[in-house]
Design a protein around this motif. Structure first.
Motif, mmCIF file in Angstrom:
data_model
loop_
_atom_site.group_PDB
_atom_site.id
_atom_site.type_symbol
_atom_site.label_atom_id
_atom_site.label_comp_id
_atom_site.label_asym_id
_atom_site.label_seq_id
_atom_site.Cartn_x
_atom_site.Cartn_y
_atom_site.Cartn_z
ATOM 1 N N VAL A 228 0.864 -1.165 0.006
ATOM 2 C CA VAL A 228 -0.160 0.046 0.264
ATOM 3 C C VAL A 228 0.899 1.317 -0.031
ATOM 4 C CG1 VAL A 228 -1.686 1.408 1.303
ATOM 5 C CG2 VAL A 228 -2.085 -1.031 1.103
ATOM 6 N N LEU A 229 1.755 1.174 0.834
ATOM 7 C CA LEU A 229 2.850 2.347 0.835
ATOM 8 C C LEU A 229 3.596 2.600 -0.376
ATOM 9 C CD1 LEU A 229 4.113 2.133 4.431
ATOM 10 C CD2 LEU A 229 2.715 3.903 3.664
ATOM 11 N N THR A 230 4.037 1.475 -0.951
ATOM 12 C CA THR A 230 4.686 1.570 -2.488
ATOM 13 C C THR A 230 3.611 2.147 -3.387
ATOM 14 O OG1 THR A 230 5.708 -0.613 -1.720
ATOM 15 C CG2 THR A 230 5.778 0.139 -4.246
ATOM 16 N N LYS A 236 2.522 2.637 -8.119
ATOM 17 C CA LYS A 236 2.697 1.147 -8.742
ATOM 18 C C LYS A 236 2.157 -0.065 -7.736
ATOM 19 C CE LYS A 236 7.041 2.585 -11.050
ATOM 20 N NZ LYS A 236 8.299 2.266 -11.081
ATOM 21 N N ALA A 237 1.685 -0.829 -8.040
ATOM 22 C CA ALA A 237 1.131 -1.883 -7.406
ATOM 23 C C ALA A 237 2.031 -3.305 -7.876
ATOM 24 C CB ALA A 237 -0.258 -2.050 -7.522
ATOM 25 N N PRO A 238 3.217 -3.720 -7.336
ATOM 26 C CA PRO A 238 3.850 -4.524 -8.034
ATOM 27 C C PRO A 238 3.232 -6.234 -7.780
ATOM 28 C CG PRO A 238 5.295 -3.265 -6.902
ATOM 29 C CD PRO A 238 4.125 -2.774 -6.544
ATOM 30 N N ARG A 239 2.492 -6.168 -6.656
ATOM 31 C CA ARG A 239 2.230 -7.351 -6.436
ATOM 32 C C ARG A 239 0.795 -7.659 -6.283
ATOM 33 N NH1 ARG A 239 4.005 -9.695 -0.898
ATOM 34 N NH2 ARG A 239 3.477 -11.796 -1.719
ATOM 35 N N LYS A 260 -7.759 0.198 -5.973
ATOM 36 C CA LYS A 260 -9.066 -0.687 -6.014
ATOM 37 C C LYS A 260 -9.333 -1.129 -7.150
ATOM 38 C CE LYS A 260 -13.374 -0.800 -3.749
ATOM 39 N NZ LYS A 260 -14.690 0.108 -2.932
ATOM 40 N N SER A 261 -9.150 -0.141 -8.288
ATOM 41 C CA SER A 261 -9.457 -0.541 -9.518
ATOM 42 C C SER A 261 -8.394 -1.589 -10.233
ATOM 43 C CB SER A 261 -9.354 0.757 -10.495
ATOM 44 O OG SER A 261 -10.500 1.534 -10.089
ATOM 45 N N LEU A 262 -7.177 -1.672 -10.021
ATOM 46 C CA LEU A 262 -6.332 -2.579 -10.126
ATOM 47 C C LEU A 262 -6.406 -3.711 -9.672
ATOM 48 C CD1 LEU A 262 -2.966 -0.139 -10.083
ATOM 49 C CD2 LEU A 262 -4.138 -1.054 -11.906
ATOM 50 N N CYS A 263 -6.862 -3.767 -8.428
ATOM 51 C CA CYS A 263 -7.186 -5.150 -7.657
ATOM 52 C C CYS A 263 -8.350 -5.770 -8.367
ATOM 53 C CB CYS A 263 -7.535 -4.879 -6.404
ATOM 54 S SG CYS A 263 -5.914 -4.380 -5.289
#
Length: 339
Positions: A228-230, A236-239, A260-263
């Motif tokens: 979340v901090l990243t 970016k959401a690497p994982r 949230k949209s990326l998830c």
């Protein structure tokens, strides 16, 4: 008669035009040797936006329409990035063309991609590029930058995201500590947290404990909190493809709409008959409206009987959830009977 869905949204300095173009009975269109071109109608914008929207066309080449070329037309000169995605069966998608930012002339057809008849109308039963009803569905994304005056050919790529990520990793000039559920500590910055999350902003706006101690206690485990901090620092959401369920809950908690949209996108991509009910429950729990809609469409698209035999269905205790599924599946049937 083709069907076009057109949406426009803005992210920062970028306006994203998303066009979903569905061409029914596409095989029949290929077999019609007299058809050499097929295009969308000229669509006028609505609301406060002036001018015309993007247009699309397909050209058929070769004696037997063996080659299909795809073009787009922008109503104005723009600096854009274009992405073409083909929608497959079972709500799968495949990006087939990504063109990075470049200047495009206005009112002039631009080549985007080439498809081949053998991939679209295979006669061995595969029909790899067609939906179950025989239609061809293409999704176009045109990301338009507001500034087209600067020639960016020799300008280095932006370092902003990288620099902010370094700010998180080295803790330089940090003025607050964020703790995970296990007690792991991360040196962070009030201004960055507050600018990205209204929930975190509230910690520092009023006479709160966090204001006095400069410590924010997070309910998230360290593995999720660092992701979340990243995202907060680098966008970016690497994982996201590894732990989308946990990140969705975290994004909902801190009101990070883009994460949230990326998830939701990651969970949609891994949607299966076995996971459909769990995914629907997760979407409902965290108000993930897009994911909920897509999951209901997946269930409705011939999967309902299979899903009722899964472990997830056997564990459903929510009457409201079952009612939602039933009403969604039955809507079209009821409307058809009325007509």
């Amino acid at each position: 008669m083709s069907n076009m869905n057109y949406t426009i949204r803005t992210e920062g300095q970028t306006k994203i035009n998303t066009l979903t173009w569905t061409v029914p009975n596409f095989v029949n269109l290929l077999e019609n040797k007299s058809t050499r071109e097929f295009r969308t109608d000229k669509l006028e914008t609505v609301g406060n936006v002036t001018g015309s929207r993007f247009q699309l066309k397909i050209q058929f080449l070769g004696r037997d329409n063996d080659i299909i070329e795809i073009y787009y037309l922008s109503p104005n000169p723009v600096f854009l990035k274009s992405i073409l995605t083909i929608c497959l069966k079972r709500f799968e998608e495949r990006s087939i063309v990504i063109k990075e930012y470049h200047t495009v002339q206005g009112n002039k057809w631009q080549y985007l991609a080439t498809l081949f008849k053998r991939d679209i109308a295979s006669y061995d039963g595969r029909d790899t590029f067609l939906l179950s009803d025989g239609s061809l569905r293409l999704k176009f994304q045109f990301m338009v930058s507001n500034d087209i005056k600067v020639d960016r050919a020799n300008v280095p790529e932006t370092q902003l995201s990288h620099d902010f990520e370094n700010l998180l990793s080295n803790g330089l000039f940090s003025d607050v500590t964020m703790k995970s559920a296990e007690g792991n500590e991360y040196k962070v910055h009030k201004a960055v947290l507050a600018s990205r999350s209204v929930v975190l902003k509230a910690h520092f706006e009023h006479n709160t404990i966090e204001c006095h101690t400069n410590i924010v206690e997070s309910p998230l485990e360290a593995e999720v909190l660092i992701e979340v901090l990243t995202f907060i620092y680098s966008d970016k959401a690497p994982r996201v493809d590894e732990i989308p369920e946990r990140l969705l809950a975290a994004a909902d908690f801190y009101q990070l709409s883009r994460l949230k949209s990326l998830c939701e996108e990651a969970l949609h991509k891994r949607l299966t008959v076995e996971s459909a009910i769990e995914t629907l429950q997760l979407a409902d729990l965290h108000s993930a409206k897009i994911l909920k809609q897509l999951t209901l469409e997946f269930i409705k698209d011939g999967q309902a009987k299979l899903i009722t035999k899964t472990v997830g269905w056997a564990k459903v205790k929510s009457v409201d959830l079952i009612k939602t599924i039933y009403e969604y599946i039955m809507t079209d049937d009821i409307e058809a009977d009325i007509k």
